[in-house]
Design an enzyme around this catalytic site. Sequence first.
Site, short mmCIF file in Angstrom:
data_model
loop_
_atom_site.label_atom_id
_atom_site.label_comp_id
_atom_site.label_asym_id
_atom_site.label_seq_id
_atom_site.Cartn_x
_atom_site.Cartn_y
_atom_site.Cartn_z
N ASP A 1 -17.60 14.85 -17.72
CA ASP A 1 -17.33 14.77 -19.15
C ASP A 1 -17.78 16.06 -19.83
O ASP A 1 -18.75 16.70 -19.39
CB ASP A 1 -18.07 13.59 -19.78
CG ASP A 1 -17.48 12.25 -19.36
OD1 ASP A 1 -16.35 12.24 -18.85
OD2 ASP A 1 -18.18 11.23 -19.54
N MET A 2 -17.12 16.42 -20.91
CA MET A 2 -17.43 17.66 -21.61
C MET A 2 -18.91 17.73 -21.97
O MET A 2 -19.54 18.79 -21.86
CB MET A 2 -16.57 17.79 -22.87
CG MET A 2 -16.78 19.10 -23.62
SD MET A 2 -15.63 19.32 -24.99
CE MET A 2 -16.28 18.13 -26.17
#
Length: 562
Positions: free
Chosen positions: A410-411
């Site tokens: 995930d970012m």
Amino acid sequence: MKTSLGDKIAYFSQESIKDIPLPERFTFPFFYEPHPLSRLAAANLQHYLETHTGLDHNFGLENDTDGSPIGKMFGVLVVQDPQGQLGYLSAFSGKLANSNDHPKFVPPVFDMLTENSFFLQGLEIITSINTRIDQLSTDNDYLRLQTALENARKNANSEISDLKAQLKLNKDKRKQVRAELKERLNEADYAIAEANVINQSLADKRQLKHLSDQWSQTISDLQNQVATFESEIESLKNERKERSADLQQQIFEQYSFLNKDKKSRSLRDIFKETPFGKPPAGSGECAMPKLLQYAFAHDYQPISMAEFWWGASPKSEIRKHQQFYPACTGKCKPILAHMLEGIPVDDNPLLDIKEDRSPLEIIFEDDSFVVVNKPAGLRSVPGVNIEDSVYSRLKRGLLATEPLIIHRLDMDTSGLLVVAKTPAAHKHIQRQFLQRTVRKRYTALLSKVIDQSGGMIDLPLGPDLFNRPRQLVCFETGKKSVTKWEVVTRYSDTTKVNFWPLTGRTHQLRMHSAHVSGLNAPIVGDDLYGTPSERMYLHAAEIEFVHPATREKVRFAIAEGF
């Protein structure tokens, strides 16, 4: 705080807002930090919910006793009336205590529960059809005929099977008789005896045909009688389906939404160009469309908004008592796009990413793959509106070949990411991910003190189709998701833990941390399932897999830095 007579607006006292400047733009509904005015309005509404005893709704809190606990999303909309006074409107999503009519809250865009409404009249007809279907389905004659038909089929199969077995024995016996007759009779006498044997064979066939015809007629008669009931039931079901579809279309047309210019669009018109093609169930019943509708109808100018959850957490979604949440995307985004048309709205913070131009830290590199330490806030691959990513940085010059992404983080998750340099290495390592032989350890900081020392979390996950990218816990259609966890350090109000995901579902660690049936403690900084912070404290700390070239196990680890 005062509420104007006959209206739903609650005005702020001048003293309470004297030091709060107005926002330059309206809140971006799908990702926001509540403006101070919205926080003040929400605090006032929460005080009302805490002290008001006439709602007759069980939120699952300590003072609720009646009915099954149901938490509820509430919304506040700060508005300015035509005279320039500031106040706020309140709303709830869906119904409250099975009613739309509550003095504190704005009405729905369309109230299906109004006495003698077309909805209630249509629902009454559909209910009567359901009653008739139930009556026919449980009719004693129908049930008796069904049982008789089932028994007839069983008895027919049994009797015909038994007779066929007997006739086979008869045939075998005739074969033996023929052999014996042929040995001791002359040709003329054998012909006479053979004719008798043939007659016995024909008699057996007639007996089988008679029994089969007899049962066929019996079963056919019963089927016709059962079909009389089933035909009426099927006809009623078709009528119910048609009436339900017509009623739904009428409802879609009644839900008509205004914008600031009082331009109106129906629910069906709004959703016809979306991927859904038609409105999802419950569209238009959320708090924010109700609030904006009331504001535009009464010439109030929207200033800011906020929505919060009140009550017990639901079994599927991540919802925490008193926590703020964005408007849902699947149901509300198309509606709000129309309702907020022409109103200056804050930019989407998710698109306002400050690019970190610091070098991407490479932990390991050889001819097969590279291992990088991805910082929090950097995407693994480019998005629709964001180019900067591990992939783009590697492609820009850190690698001489095309980077081949094997897995993603995930970012907002930091840590180890493996990127292949050759198709063969990509295929080999990716197969290990698919076969779940890659060992990964994550470190996270959770938002409360966890008493247990460790354990396993097994909660099946699936996408929230109407609120992407959020996930849901679903024991019917969710995919198996298992996480091993262990406490590392307990602090005064947080806990550092290690996670070992045994499956690789989207947002698995975030969901298993936050869900009430998991650890019930969102990861610190998780702006999707918890509350925002300077970063999300989740770090991919260790990874182990088989090297695609040497076929030996390799392990990489890097400290979390928090």
